[in-house]
Design a protein around this motif. Structure first.
Motif, PDB file in Angstrom:
ATOM      1  N   ALA A  17      50.152  36.275  43.745  1.00 12.49           N
ATOM      2  CA  ALA A  17      49.463  36.558  42.490  1.00 12.49           C
ATOM      3  C   ALA A  17      48.360  37.589  42.670  1.00 12.49           C
ATOM      4  O   ALA A  17      47.915  37.877  43.782  1.00 12.49           O
ATOM      5  N   ASP A  18      47.923  38.143  41.549  1.00  8.80           N
ATOM      6  CA  ASP A  18      46.821  39.082  41.518  1.00  8.80           C
ATOM      7  C   ASP A  18      45.550  38.410  42.043  1.00  8.80           C
ATOM      8  O   ASP A  18      45.252  37.273  41.696  1.00  8.80           O
ATOM      9  N   ILE A  21      43.126  36.970  39.469  1.00  7.96           N
ATOM     10  CA  ILE A  21      43.587  35.723  38.856  1.00  7.96           C
ATOM     11  C   ILE A  21      43.345  34.559  39.815  1.00  7.96           C
ATOM     12  O   ILE A  21      42.869  33.493  39.424  1.00  7.96           O
ATOM     13  N   SER A  89      50.972  31.162  39.674  1.00  7.21           N
ATOM     14  CA  SER A  89      52.220  31.844  39.326  1.00  7.21           C
ATOM     15  C   SER A  89      52.491  31.752  37.827  1.00  7.21           C
ATOM     16  O   SER A  89      52.934  32.720  37.202  1.00  7.21           O
ATOM     17  N   GLN A  92      50.097  34.156  36.075  1.00  6.51           N
ATOM     18  CA  GLN A  92      50.479  35.558  36.287  1.00  6.51           C
ATOM     19  C   GLN A  92      51.710  35.915  35.456  1.00  6.51           C
ATOM     20  O   GLN A  92      51.783  37.007  34.878  1.00  6.51           O
ATOM     21  N   CYS A  95      50.573  36.273  31.897  1.00  2.80           N
ATOM     22  CA  CYS A  95      49.757  37.482  31.727  1.00  2.80           C
ATOM     23  C   CYS A  95      50.645  38.715  31.681  1.00  2.80           C
ATOM     24  O   CYS A  95      50.439  39.617  30.872  1.00  2.80           O
ATOM     25  N   ALA A  96      51.639  38.761  32.554  1.00  5.62           N
ATOM     26  CA  ALA A  96      52.556  39.900  32.562  1.00  5.62           C
ATOM     27  C   ALA A  96      53.318  39.977  31.246  1.00  5.62           C
ATOM     28  O   ALA A  96      53.549  41.052  30.694  1.00  5.62           O
ATOM     29  N   LYS A 103      44.062  39.260  31.508  1.00  4.53           N
ATOM     30  CA  LYS A 103      43.358  39.524  32.751  1.00  4.53           C
ATOM     31  C   LYS A 103      41.890  39.866  32.503  1.00  4.53           C
ATOM     32  O   LYS A 103      41.185  40.288  33.402  1.00  4.53           O
TER      33      LYS A 103
END
Length: 684
Positions: A17-18, A21, A89, A92, A95-96, A103
């Motif tokens: 993940a980012d 995040i 996960s 993320q 969010c995507a 974000k």
């Protein structure tokens, strides 16, 4: 959120993940659990490693949803997200899907909050009101004020039931001097809506002081109701005439009694038919002062009681005295011709520092009172019964008797196998083969003679396991099989026939029966849809269930009875009740100089405070016995210094890593708790 975001493959391999995040989510888990963020990693299991129960898990998911602007869905299953990594996960992926909108930082998200841009920002008064509302909600719920947000829902996000909501409204009404609290609580679902309600009511109060309050004003406020509980018939109804509320009531005391019982039933969840006028609120019904304050608050809204006087809750100990208070207020109302614009009663709140509840210390003792059963309400002919216990012969004997009376019997014998794992497997096998149960009879350790003068440490461990942990394992597995168990449960013990309260000092009490009794009383509170009773058959020769006992057990299983502690002493059936004792009847105990007090568990908690009080009052020697290990070289922990506490936890983690291959926050917290207790006792 979308429950489909976590597939079986993702469950095994959470995606990377980012970092932003990850940092935000770890911060949330750290804030809720009080574990240092540095101690957390994505592979940790939320329940097994962090000890976070499902309620906190739901709270955390709710906070994460709000922080990252992710719509919540009822289809989310917590079991699909066992680790922090799976939650990351999920976030993320969402969010995507939302093109990165979630974000944003938490501060940016807060600035865009719909509630904060509703026109009230920038007002000093609004800021102060919001701060106070947050403070009250934090005090009642024990959530830190920092994690509360205006758009959090009281019930869905915070898990605040209607009783606590009523308490919060009552406290806010007193704190801001807002009269009535007549608004319908269910209309105010979020913290923000409550803040707005208080601000609006304060404005109305300043401009229209006569009738201003939560929902009772001279202005036309949409969707407001004049009482929390609507009348169920035409006998009591509120009608809006012009710009004021007129309330028509029946003054019949019978109607008053029905309404009072209805409210007490609603708050306590006891059926109204079970309630009687001479029942004491605290002693008989177990209603604490918070719930008492809530009940009085609702009564004051419904009946406008206490217009010209303060009500001291502690003076009204029984249901009957409350009914008389309400009925009496009608007579006063008629004589003085007061109307609905009068102030409602001011009811003390135990959480408001400015209000002190005056109450006398209630001294009560348990007594054994003879009482016959009230008929039967459970026919054994079509019932499936499980007979459980520690002694196989006794289980078989009871099973054989009830097989003739019921639709079928199954047997289960508890065994001490060194630890709980083997018993868990045995219980799982039993439950997988048996899918229906209407009643459970626990024969406990009847048939097992224990010589307490010669009992070994291993035998103590065995008996303690069987009398506590073994039952916990069994009923925990049963609760997982049946979501809301509706079972009639009978625990059979052999003490003195009076649950330990016999006046016969020659009777020796088996403490393991006391442990079993305590467990089943707790189970009865947890399983409110089931009926749990503990029957003390008294001491018999050989401690064996004989031909006299078995019909008694069958009868008690079928009886209609609200009591859960039943005993047989000298052939008489009785129950345990609490008896009020006049303080004037007590005799002063003479404590000699240089007396020696032996106190168990006096190193921590309330017992330590009692010990301190005794030491100030008497010149004596005190020996404190407890199970807490006193650690060598432990330093004093500075309360309130979060950074210092986190450093100690990190040091504990490093120390444990030298011994264990994998160290979890739960393990660290256990060691930290030991350190806190040890320091507490040393400082004492």
């Amino acid at each position: 959120m979308n429950a489909g975001a976590a597939t079986s493959s993702k469950k095994d391999n959470p995606q990377v993940a980012d970092e932003s995040i990850v940092d935000e989510i770890l911060g949330i888990y750290s804030e809720i659990t009080r574990y240092p963020k540095d101690m957390l990693d994505l592979n940790m299991e939320i329940e097994a490693d962090l000890g976070i129960d499902t309620v906190k898990q739901a709270t955390i998911l709710s906070i994460i949803s709000e922080k990252f602007n992710i719509p919540q869905e009822d289809s989310i299953k917590l079991s699909n997200y066992p680790t922090i990594g799976h939650v990351v996960s999920l976030v993320q992926a969402r969010c995507a899907k939302e093109d990165g909108i979630c974000k944003e930082s938490f501060s940016a998200h807060a600035k865009n909050d719909d509630f904060r841009d509703n026109g009230n920002t920038g007002s000093a008064a609004t800021g102060n009101v919001e701060e106070e509302v947050f403070k009250v909600i934090s005090e009642i719920t024990k959530y830190p004020a920092d994690i509360l947000e205006r758009n959090m829902e009281m019930e869905a996000d915070l898990g605040i039931d209607t009783v606590k909501q009523a308490t919060i409204f009552s406290i806010l009404g007193e704190k801001f001097g807002i009269e009535g609290n007549g608004a319908n609580i269910s209309q105010y679902k979020t913290i923000g809506s409550i803040v707005d309600l208080v601000n609006q009511s304060l404005k109305l109060k300043s401009s229209e002081p006569v009738n201003a309050g939560f929902g009772i004003t001279n202005s036309n406020i949409d969707n407001f109701e004049t009482t929390t509980y609507k009348a169920q018939s035409g006998k009591e109804a509120g009608e809006r005439v012009g710009n004021k509320v007129e309330v028509h009531r029946e003054n019949n005391e019978k109607d008053v009694e029905e309404k009072v019982l209805e409210i007490i039933s609603e708050i306590t969840k006891y059926p109204a038919e079970m309630l009687e006028r001479d029942m004491e609120m605290e002693a008989d019904l177990g209603i604490d002062t918070v719930k008492q304050a809530t009940i009085f608050s609702l009564l004051s809204e419904k009946f406008d009681i206490g217009k010209n006087e303060r009500i001291n809750i502690s003076e009204y100990k029984t249901i009957g005295s409350i009914i008389e208070l309400v009925a009496g207020s009608f007579k006063k109302s008629e004589s003085s011709n007061e109307d609905a614009k009068s102030e409602v009663a001011v009811v003390e709140s135990i959480d408001d520092e400015d209000i002190n509840i005056e109450r006398d210390l209630c001294l009560q003792i348990p007594v054994f009172l003879e009482k016959q059963a009230e008929g039967t309400d459970f026919d054994l002919k079509d019932k499936k019964i499980w007979v459980v216990g520690d002694n196989e012969k006794q289980v078989q004997k009871v099973s054989g008797y009830f097989a003739k009376l019921s639709a079928g019997v199954e047997e289960f014998v508890f065994e001490y196998l060194g630890d709980g794992a083997e018993l868990e497997r045995k219980v799982a096998d039993f439950l997988s083969e048996n899918h229906k149960v209407d009643a459970i009879i626990d024969c406990t350790h009847f048939g097992t003679l224990i010589d307490f003068d010669k009992i070994s440490e291993n035998e103590q461990d065995r008996m303690l396991f069987l009398s506590s942990e073994a039952r916990f394992i069994f009923y925990k597995a049963l609760a997982q099989k049946f979501s809301e168990p509706r079972i009639r449960i009978l625990c059979v013990i052999s003490m003195d026939g009076c649950h330990g309260y016999s006046q016969n000092e020659q009777v020796g009490i088996d403490p393991f029966y006391g442990a079993l009794s305590g467990f089943y009383k707790g189970l009865g509170k947890e399983w409110d849809k089931s009926t749990v009773r503990i029957v003390d058959l008294g001491q018999g020769k050989g401690n064996v269930l004989d031909s006299w006992h078995l019909p008694v057990l069958a009868q008690e299983l079928q009886n209609r009875c609200d009591d859960y502690e039943i005993g047989y002493c000298d052939g008489k059936r009785g129950v345990i009740k609490l008896k009020n004792v006049e303080r004037s009847s007590f005799k002063q105990m003479n404590i000699p100089d240089n007396a020696h007090f032996v106190i168990t568990g006096g190193g921590n908690g309330i017992t330590s405070e009692i010990t301190k009080g005794l030491s100030r009052r008497f010149k004596a020697k005190f020996t404190i016995i407890g199970r807490t290990e006193l650690l060598d070289g432990s330093e004093v922990i500075l309360e309130g210094d979060e950074a210092y506490v986190n450093n100690i936890k990190l040091e504990i983690q490093k120390r444990l890593e030298k011994t264990y291959e994998r160290v979890t926050p739960v393990m660290v917290q256990k060691e930290f708790d030991k350190l806190v207790k040890s320091n507490s006792i040393k400082s004492f």
